[in-house]
Structures are given as C-alpha cells and as structure tokens.
Design an enzyme around this catalytic site. Structure first.
Site, PDB file in Angstrom:
ATOM      1  N   GLU A  78       4.624  -0.254  -8.253  1.00 13.54           N
ATOM      2  CA  GLU A  78       3.864  -1.511  -8.159  1.00 13.54           C
ATOM      3  C   GLU A  78       3.116  -1.780  -9.459  1.00 13.54           C
ATOM      4  OE1 GLU A  78       1.896  -0.564  -4.494  1.00 13.54           O
ATOM      5  OE2 GLU A  78       3.797  -0.763  -3.442  1.00 13.54           O
ATOM      6  N   ASN A 101      -1.251   7.407  -0.297  1.00 11.99           N
ATOM      7  CA  ASN A 101      -1.542   6.373  -1.291  1.00 11.99           C
ATOM      8  C   ASN A 101      -2.050   5.158  -0.530  1.00 11.99           C
ATOM      9  OD1 ASN A 101      -1.571   4.431  -3.266  1.00 11.99           O
ATOM     10  ND2 ASN A 101       0.658   4.328  -3.513  1.00 11.99           N
ATOM     11  N   TRP A 102      -3.366   4.953  -0.608  1.00  9.02           N
ATOM     12  CA  TRP A 102      -3.953   3.856   0.176  1.00  9.02           C
ATOM     13  C   TRP A 102      -3.762   2.488  -0.470  1.00  9.02           C
ATOM     14  CZ3 TRP A 102      -9.367   5.923   2.134  1.00  9.02           C
ATOM     15  CH2 TRP A 102      -9.158   6.819   3.189  1.00  9.02           C
ATOM     16  N   LYS A 103      -3.275   2.470  -1.711  1.00  4.28           N
ATOM     17  CA  LYS A 103      -3.091   1.190  -2.411  1.00  4.28           C
ATOM     18  C   LYS A 103      -4.390   0.389  -2.343  1.00  4.28           C
ATOM     19  CE  LYS A 103       1.747   1.615  -1.390  1.00  4.28           C
ATOM     20  NZ  LYS A 103       3.057   0.988  -1.378  1.00  4.28           N
ATOM     21  N   HIS A 137       3.053   4.164 -10.748  1.00  3.48           N
ATOM     22  CA  HIS A 137       3.616   3.723  -9.462  1.00  3.48           C
ATOM     23  C   HIS A 137       4.440   2.452  -9.708  1.00  3.48           C
ATOM     24  CE1 HIS A 137       3.884   2.028  -5.445  1.00  3.48           C
ATOM     25  NE2 HIS A 137       3.641   3.255  -4.993  1.00  3.48           N
ATOM     26  N   GLY A 169       7.555   0.645   1.420  1.00  3.52           N
ATOM     27  CA  GLY A 169       6.985  -0.366   2.304  1.00  3.52           C
ATOM     28  C   GLY A 169       8.015  -1.194   3.046  1.00  3.52           C
ATOM     29  N   GLY A 197       2.540   5.821   1.684  1.00  2.04           N
ATOM     30  CA  GLY A 197       1.686   4.645   1.716  1.00  2.04           C
ATOM     31  C   GLY A 197       1.246   4.326   3.136  1.00  2.04           C
ATOM     32  N   GLY A 198       1.988   3.445   3.790  1.00  7.48           N
ATOM     33  CA  GLY A 198       1.620   2.930   5.113  1.00  7.48           C
ATOM     34  C   GLY A 198       1.177   3.985   6.122  1.00  7.48           C
TER      35      GLY A 198
HETATM   36  P1  PGA Z   1       5.296   3.534   1.845  1.00 12.01           P
HETATM   37  O1  PGA Z   1       4.713   3.546   0.328  1.00 12.01           O
HETATM   38  O2  PGA Z   1       5.114   4.919   2.390  1.00 12.01           O
HETATM   39  O3  PGA Z   1       4.423   2.521   2.563  1.00 12.01           O
HETATM   40  O4  PGA Z   1       6.714   3.143   1.755  1.00 12.01           O
HETATM   41  C1  PGA Z   1       4.942   4.624  -0.524  1.00 12.01           C
HETATM   42  C2  PGA Z   1       4.265   4.415  -1.839  1.00 12.01           C
HETATM   43  O5  PGA Z   1       4.206   3.269  -2.326  1.00 12.01           O
HETATM   44  O6  PGA Z   1       3.777   5.380  -2.465  1.00 12.01           O
END
Ligand code: PGA
Length: 266
Positions: free
Chosen positions: A106, A11-13, A104, A188, A249-250
């Site tokens: 967020e 997930n590159w956000k 998600h 995150g 994500g990261g």
């Molecule tokens: P993260 O994010 O791996 O950076 O904790 C996961 C996500 O939001 O899908």
C-alpha cells in the site's frame, strides 16, 4: 533447517484510535486467559501488533504485560531533519517499538515508495536496532505474466545489495531481519495464495538471500506470508518448510481472531 521462532504480526493499517486500541488489549487479555495462553511461558511464537503512530505509545506499555511486541508501519530513514509529517527510527523506539513494517504494497502503490527507498530504510532500521519487516510481492498482472520471480528478485536485490555493502557493519542475526511475502492480489481480497504457491515464492526468497549473504544468514531470516490470512487457513501456511509466520491485516483487528491466529500457530 534452522529452528526459527514463528512470528505472527498484525498490521492494523489506518484503523483504531487510542480508545479502540485499549479496548483491543482488554479483549486480548481476556481471550488469552480463556485460551489459557501465557505468551511469556512459551518460546515458539512471537506476537507483534503494528499499529498506527498515534496508538503506539500507550499500546506498547499495555501489550508488554501480555508479552506482545509493538511495531510501526513505516518510518523515515533520516535521524532528524526537516521532513514534515515523518517519523524516525529513534522516535519509534522512544514509544516502545521493536518492529517496523517497511515497503508494504500500500505504501509502494499510494505513497510512491521505491525499492531503493525501502532498502535505505531497512539498513537504518537494522542499524538502530529495530527489526524491519520488509514487504515484497507481485501484482495480479505481474503474476499472470509469469513475472513473479522477476518482481520479487528486483525488490529483494535492492535490499540485499545494501546489506552486502554494509556487511562489515551489519550481521543479520536470527530474528533481526524479517521479510513478508505478500502477493498484492491477496491483500484484503479474501483470495489467499495457496500454501504451495506461497512456499514456492518464499523458498525462492530464501535462496536469493543465501546467494548474496550465505546459507547461515538465509536460515536466520524469518519469512512470513501475508494476504488474507485467517485463523482457519494459517496452519496450512505454517506447515510449509520456509514459512515462518504471517503478516495479517483484517484478522488482526479483533481480539478473538488475533487470539485464534496465535492459538493455531503453536
Ligand atoms: P489482509 O492484509 O490480511 O487483510 O489481507 C495483509 C496486509 O496487508 O499485511
């Protein structure tokens, strides 16, 4: 237990311009060659990158060569219409998406997405042939108040209610419906859930699906863990009975760490 294919979804956000996405693919191509991995020649792990809308078109073509699928991070439930700033399922498919992340945390926290809204989008995605990755998860306050199961139940029931209503039209097939359990406090933050805790919640999610849609469907749904997954902890999650992969994500932003996640998933 059914043999479900593992899914490692990045997930590159809101990261990466088209140029940066291209550099990622070049790096990934090199890394996969060095690790001697040909994703086409194996059947156990499915790789997906969920990128910002602007990077999707070019990315789908480039990643197809590496047998990595592409997904979006949100969509609107309407087919077309006066919805300024929104993107439909057909538009996502038009640029080569096979997957879409829905709900998600967020989006729930910053864009007022509701359980009911996420449920609607899920149904539309499945109808249109996109594979939804529906995110659920509790906040730290909810966990500390022992509300994890209650929160997960209401997030899941909203989606399951719609699926039950549509059950004459929608048959959930293996790999066509994915849930990601992402405890909000682990996203995150570097504070990942223990594999045992993640398994407990994910087993609970599978039992909710079984209750509403039957055991066979529950066994066909892929359920991922997400929240600070890294190359060095992914194996512990994947060793759990009900955890079918990760939403990352990261650690999905750099070709070397994304390749390491894949290598550690075989
Ligand atoms: P993260 O994010 O791996 O950076 O904790 C996961 C996500 O939001 O899908």
């Amino acid at each position: 237990m059914a043999e479900r294919k593992r899914l490692i979804a990045g997930n590159w956000k809101m990261y990466k311009t088209r140029e940066e996405a291209k550099a990622f693919v070049e790096g990934l191509t090199e890394q996969l060659a060095t690790a001697n991995i040909n994703l086409k020649e194996q059947n156990s792990v499915k790789a997906v990158i969920c990128a910002p809308f602007t990077a999707l078109a070019g990315l789908a073509d480039m990643l197809e060569v590496q047998h990595v699928a592409v997904g979006a991070q949100n969509m609107h439930e309407a087919e077309v219409g006066a919805y300024t700033g929104e993107v439909s399922a057909a538009m996502l498919q038009d640029v080569g998406c096979q997957y879409v992340i829905l709900g998600h945390s967020e989006r729930r926290a910053y864009f007022a997405e509701t359980d009911a809204g996420v449920a609607k989008k899920t149904i539309v995605a499945i109808h249109k042939g996109l594979i939804p990755i529906v995110c659920v998860g509790e906040t730290l306050t909810e966990r500390e108040a022992n509300q994890t199961q209650t929160v997960i139940s209401s997030q899941m029931e909203a989606v399951l209610d719609e699926l039950v209503k549509q059950s004459d039209q929608i048959a959930v097939k293996e790999g066509q419906f994915v849930i990601a359990y992402e405890p909000v406090w682990a996203i995150g933050t570097g504070k990942s859930s223990s594999a045992d805790d993640a398994q407990a919640v994910i087993g609970f999610i599978r039992s909710l699906i079984a209750k509403r849609l039957g055991e066979a469907t529950a066994q066909a749904v892929g359920i991922l863990y997400g929240g600070s997954v890294k190359p060095d902890n992914i194996k512990t999650y994947l060793s759990m009975q009900d955890i079918d992969g990760a939403l990352v994500g990261g650690a999905s932003l750099q070709p070397d760490s994304y390749t390491a996640l894949l290598v550690n998933s075989f």
